[in-house]
Motif scaffolding. Structure first.
Motif, PDB file in Angstrom:
ATOM      1  N   GLY A   1       0.799  -1.337  -0.012  1.00  0.00           N
ATOM      2  CA  GLY A   1       0.200   0.020  -0.083  1.00  0.00           C
ATOM      3  C   GLY A   1       0.619   0.993   0.014  1.00  0.00           C
ATOM      4  N   ASP A   2       2.164   1.200   0.372  1.00  0.00           N
ATOM      5  CA  ASP A   2       2.957   2.336   0.346  1.00  0.00           C
ATOM      6  C   ASP A   2       3.300   2.540  -1.100  1.00  0.00           C
ATOM      7  OD1 ASP A   2       3.041   2.401   3.102  1.00  0.00           O
ATOM      8  OD2 ASP A   2       5.075   1.689   3.180  1.00  0.00           O
ATOM      9  N   ARG A   3       3.394   3.925  -1.495  1.00  0.00           N
ATOM     10  CA  ARG A   3       3.762   4.492  -2.838  1.00  0.00           C
ATOM     11  C   ARG A   3       5.044   3.912  -3.114  1.00  0.00           C
ATOM     12  NH1 ARG A   3       2.737  10.385  -3.648  1.00  0.00           N
ATOM     13  NH2 ARG A   3       1.089   9.903  -4.774  1.00  0.00           N
ATOM     14  N   LEU A   4       5.270   3.572  -4.665  1.00  0.00           N
ATOM     15  CA  LEU A   4       6.381   3.205  -5.288  1.00  0.00           C
ATOM     16  C   LEU A   4       6.949   4.500  -5.990  1.00  0.00           C
ATOM     17  CD1 LEU A   4       4.902  -0.215  -6.793  1.00  0.00           C
ATOM     18  CD2 LEU A   4       6.401   0.001  -4.957  1.00  0.00           C
ATOM     19  N   PHE A   5       8.185   4.407  -6.050  1.00  0.00           N
ATOM     20  CA  PHE A   5       8.929   5.736  -6.622  1.00  0.00           C
ATOM     21  C   PHE A   5      10.037   4.780  -7.472  1.00  0.00           C
ATOM     22  CE2 PHE A   5       7.452   7.830  -2.759  1.00  0.00           C
ATOM     23  CZ  PHE A   5       7.072   8.970  -3.245  1.00  0.00           C
ATOM     24  N   VAL A   6      10.348   5.621  -8.586  1.00  0.00           N
ATOM     25  CA  VAL A   6      11.505   5.180  -9.428  1.00  0.00           C
ATOM     26  C   VAL A   6      12.745   5.365  -8.678  1.00  0.00           C
ATOM     27  CG1 VAL A   6      10.106   5.685 -11.433  1.00  0.00           C
ATOM     28  CG2 VAL A   6      11.665   7.430 -10.536  1.00  0.00           C
ATOM     29  N   GLU A   7      13.797   4.695  -9.155  1.00  0.00           N
ATOM     30  CA  GLU A   7      14.942   4.703  -8.484  1.00  0.00           C
ATOM     31  C   GLU A   7      15.530   5.953  -8.096  1.00  0.00           C
ATOM     32  OE1 GLU A   7      18.282   3.420  -6.435  1.00  0.00           O
ATOM     33  OE2 GLU A   7      16.409   2.255  -6.688  1.00  0.00           O
ATOM     34  N   GLY A   8      15.307   6.815  -9.246  1.00  0.00           N
ATOM     35  CA  GLY A   8      16.082   8.160  -9.323  1.00  0.00           C
ATOM     36  C   GLY A   8      15.325   9.071  -8.467  1.00  0.00           C
ATOM     37  N   MET A   9      14.406   8.557  -7.664  1.00  0.00           N
ATOM     38  CA  MET A   9      13.803   9.678  -6.545  1.00  0.00           C
ATOM     39  C   MET A   9      14.775   9.807  -5.463  1.00  0.00           C
ATOM     40  SD  MET A   9      10.971  10.790  -7.397  1.00  0.00           S
ATOM     41  CE  MET A   9      10.084  11.471  -5.964  1.00  0.00           C
ATOM     42  N   ARG A  10      15.590   9.101  -5.218  1.00  0.00           N
ATOM     43  CA  ARG A  10      16.603   9.484  -4.188  1.00  0.00           C
ATOM     44  C   ARG A  10      17.560  10.728  -4.272  1.00  0.00           C
ATOM     45  NH1 ARG A  10      21.493   5.122  -4.273  1.00  0.00           N
ATOM     46  NH2 ARG A  10      21.734   5.400  -6.835  1.00  0.00           N
ATOM     47  N   TRP A  11      17.455  11.369  -5.596  1.00  0.00           N
ATOM     48  CA  TRP A  11      18.063  12.626  -5.885  1.00  0.00           C
ATOM     49  C   TRP A  11      16.857  13.721  -5.820  1.00  0.00           C
ATOM     50  CZ3 TRP A  11      22.509  11.153  -4.653  1.00  0.00           C
ATOM     51  CH2 TRP A  11      23.044   9.921  -5.177  1.00  0.00           C
ATOM     52  N   VAL A  12      15.845  13.560  -5.345  1.00  0.00           N
ATOM     53  CA  VAL A  12      14.847  14.531  -5.543  1.00  0.00           C
ATOM     54  C   VAL A  12      14.339  14.854  -4.158  1.00  0.00           C
ATOM     55  CG1 VAL A  12      12.386  15.070  -6.222  1.00  0.00           C
ATOM     56  CG2 VAL A  12      13.883  13.630  -7.823  1.00  0.00           C
ATOM     57  N   TRP A  13      14.052  16.145  -4.025  1.00  0.00           N
ATOM     58  CA  TRP A  13      13.482  16.554  -2.660  1.00  0.00           C
ATOM     59  C   TRP A  13      12.455  17.707  -2.952  1.00  0.00           C
ATOM     60  CZ3 TRP A  13      16.010  21.587  -1.049  1.00  0.00           C
ATOM     61  CH2 TRP A  13      17.078  22.014  -1.860  1.00  0.00           C
ATOM     62  N   GLN A  14      11.714  17.561  -1.809  1.00  0.00           N
ATOM     63  CA  GLN A  14      10.397  18.283  -2.176  1.00  0.00           C
ATOM     64  C   GLN A  14      10.238  19.654  -1.068  1.00  0.00           C
ATOM     65  OE1 GLN A  14       6.712  16.328  -1.812  1.00  0.00           O
ATOM     66  NE2 GLN A  14       5.661  17.961  -1.243  1.00  0.00           N
ATOM     67  N   VAL A  15      10.130  20.827  -1.480  1.00  0.00           N
ATOM     68  CA  VAL A  15      10.080  21.970  -0.658  1.00  0.00           C
ATOM     69  C   VAL A  15       8.575  22.484  -0.564  1.00  0.00           C
ATOM     70  CG1 VAL A  15      10.979  24.366  -0.516  1.00  0.00           C
ATOM     71  CG2 VAL A  15      12.292  23.006  -1.765  1.00  0.00           C
ATOM     72  N   ASN A  16       8.237  22.288   0.644  1.00  0.00           N
ATOM     73  CA  ASN A  16       6.686  22.439   1.103  1.00  0.00           C
ATOM     74  C   ASN A  16       6.799  23.944   1.709  1.00  0.00           C
ATOM     75  OD1 ASN A  16       6.089  19.790   0.376  1.00  0.00           O
ATOM     76  ND2 ASN A  16       7.315  19.331   2.467  1.00  0.00           N
ATOM     77  N   VAL A  17       6.125  25.103   0.854  1.00  0.00           N
ATOM     78  CA  VAL A  17       6.123  26.350   1.204  1.00  0.00           C
ATOM     79  C   VAL A  17       4.703  26.534   1.884  1.00  0.00           C
ATOM     80  CG1 VAL A  17       6.345  28.764   0.382  1.00  0.00           C
ATOM     81  CG2 VAL A  17       7.660  26.885  -0.729  1.00  0.00           C
ATOM     82  N   MET A  18       4.724  26.923   3.092  1.00  0.00           N
ATOM     83  CA  MET A  18       3.564  27.483   3.866  1.00  0.00           C
ATOM     84  C   MET A  18       3.219  28.749   3.751  1.00  0.00           C
ATOM     85  SD  MET A  18       4.790  24.447   5.199  1.00  0.00           S
ATOM     86  CE  MET A  18       5.827  24.617   6.328  1.00  0.00           C
ATOM     87  N   GLY A  19       2.099  29.296   3.706  1.00  0.00           N
ATOM     88  CA  GLY A  19       1.599  30.614   3.647  1.00  0.00           C
ATOM     89  C   GLY A  19       2.169  31.619   2.755  1.00  0.00           C
ATOM     90  N   ALA A  20       2.664  31.206   1.556  1.00  0.00           N
ATOM     91  CA  ALA A  20       3.563  31.942   0.640  1.00  0.00           C
ATOM     92  C   ALA A  20       2.264  32.927  -0.234  1.00  0.00           C
ATOM     93  CB  ALA A  20       4.126  31.413  -0.466  1.00  0.00           C
ATOM     94  N   SER A  21       2.819  33.907  -0.322  1.00  0.00           N
ATOM     95  CA  SER A  21       2.011  35.139  -1.486  1.00  0.00           C
ATOM     96  C   SER A  21       2.958  35.678  -2.331  1.00  0.00           C
ATOM     97  CB  SER A  21       1.322  36.201  -0.485  1.00  0.00           C
ATOM     98  OG  SER A  21       2.170  36.859   0.173  1.00  0.00           O
ATOM     99  N   THR A  22       2.246  35.989  -3.464  1.00  0.00           N
ATOM    100  CA  THR A  22       3.053  36.806  -4.356  1.00  0.00           C
ATOM    101  C   THR A  22       3.571  38.129  -3.842  1.00  0.00           C
ATOM    102  OG1 THR A  22       1.600  36.007  -6.062  1.00  0.00           O
ATOM    103  CG2 THR A  22       2.934  37.522  -6.789  1.00  0.00           C
ATOM    104  N   PRO A  23       5.111  38.268  -4.254  1.00  0.00           N
ATOM    105  CA  PRO A  23       5.638  39.789  -3.602  1.00  0.00           C
ATOM    106  C   PRO A  23       5.098  40.827  -4.241  1.00  0.00           C
ATOM    107  CG  PRO A  23       7.188  37.910  -4.541  1.00  0.00           C
ATOM    108  CD  PRO A  23       5.953  37.308  -4.789  1.00  0.00           C
ATOM    109  N   LYS A  24       4.754  41.941  -3.651  1.00  0.00           N
ATOM    110  CA  LYS A  24       4.196  43.222  -4.185  1.00  0.00           C
ATOM    111  C   LYS A  24       5.295  44.014  -4.016  1.00  0.00           C
ATOM    112  CE  LYS A  24      -0.128  41.819  -2.857  1.00  0.00           C
ATOM    113  NZ  LYS A  24      -1.029  41.559  -1.214  1.00  0.00           N
ATOM    114  N   TYR A  25       5.166  44.970  -5.304  1.00  0.00           N
ATOM    115  CA  TYR A  25       6.295  45.948  -5.042  1.00  0.00           C
ATOM    116  C   TYR A  25       5.637  47.268  -5.458  1.00  0.00           C
ATOM    117  CZ  TYR A  25       9.398  42.191  -5.333  1.00  0.00           C
ATOM    118  OH  TYR A  25      10.484  41.181  -5.089  1.00  0.00           O
ATOM    119  N   ARG A  26       5.502  48.220  -4.455  1.00  0.00           N
ATOM    120  CA  ARG A  26       4.721  49.444  -4.534  1.00  0.00           C
ATOM    121  C   ARG A  26       5.707  50.672  -5.072  1.00  0.00           C
ATOM    122  NH1 ARG A  26      -0.219  48.276  -2.352  1.00  0.00           N
ATOM    123  NH2 ARG A  26      -0.239  46.840  -0.991  1.00  0.00           N
TER     124      ARG A  26
END
Length: 190
Positions: free
Chosen positions: A123-148
């Protein structure tokens, strides 16, 4: 003191009439030129660091290999250069979390693992072998930068409000280890 008045005060007191027609015109022309030189010198002095650079901002971008997006404002371009100056590089997850925090983002980093017998279960997710070279950046509460638009920080012709792109992704992709790949997910902060 106005420059033309300073030039008039430098004349010998008896030899010249500082209000004479031809001499006055010459003094005014020289004063305008001296004021222009002074303003130009002020711009060069301000460009010693990218904090106030305007005419030399493209040089700073070239030195730090920053490619501005089309339509980027001076504030956004300046911020991108300053971020690149502060980034020294690193290989650890805490370094990248700290870098994101210095940019104003709250992130977590997860590293997906390939399915391994004895570690994972049915039941666990299968990944390809190259997944060990991938990392995921989870960004919380991000908004688009505003320049006034701000006097002294913006240039003539720029919009009063512009929306920029996140410098986070380009900075991470430039500083990450070359053999890895990172992708970003964004979560709403509400």
């Amino acid at each position: 003191m106005i420059t033309v008045d300073l030039f008039r005060a430098l004349l010998p007191p008896v030899s010249y009439d500082p209000n004479g027609k031809h001499l006055s015109a010459e003094l005014k022309a020289e004063a305008r030129l001296m004021d222009a030189v002074g303003a130009s010198a002020g711009r060069v002095l301000a460009s010693i660091t990218p904090f106030y650079a305007s005419t030399t901002l493209s040089d700073w971008e070239r030195i730090y290999a920053v490619s501005p997006r089309d339509g980027a404002t001076q504030q956004e371009r300046r911020e991108n250069v300053l971020v690149r100056m502060a980034a020294t590089g690193g290989l650890s997850i805490p370094y990248f979390i700290g870098l994101a925090a210095s940019l104003g983002y709250t992130i977590t980093i997860s590293e997906p693992r390939a399915f391994r017998a004895g570690v994972n279960r049915a039941g666990d997710r299968l990944f390809v072998e190259g997944m060990r070279w991938v990392w995921q950046v989870n960004v919380m509460g991000a908004s688009t930068p505003k320049y006034r638009f701000r006097a002294g920080a913006s240039a003539a012709g720029e919009p009063l409000l512009a929306f920029g792109e996140s410098i986070l992704e380009s900075t991470f992709k430039d500083l990450k280890p070359a053999f890895t790949d990172c992708y970003f997910t964004y979560e709403d902060g509400e």
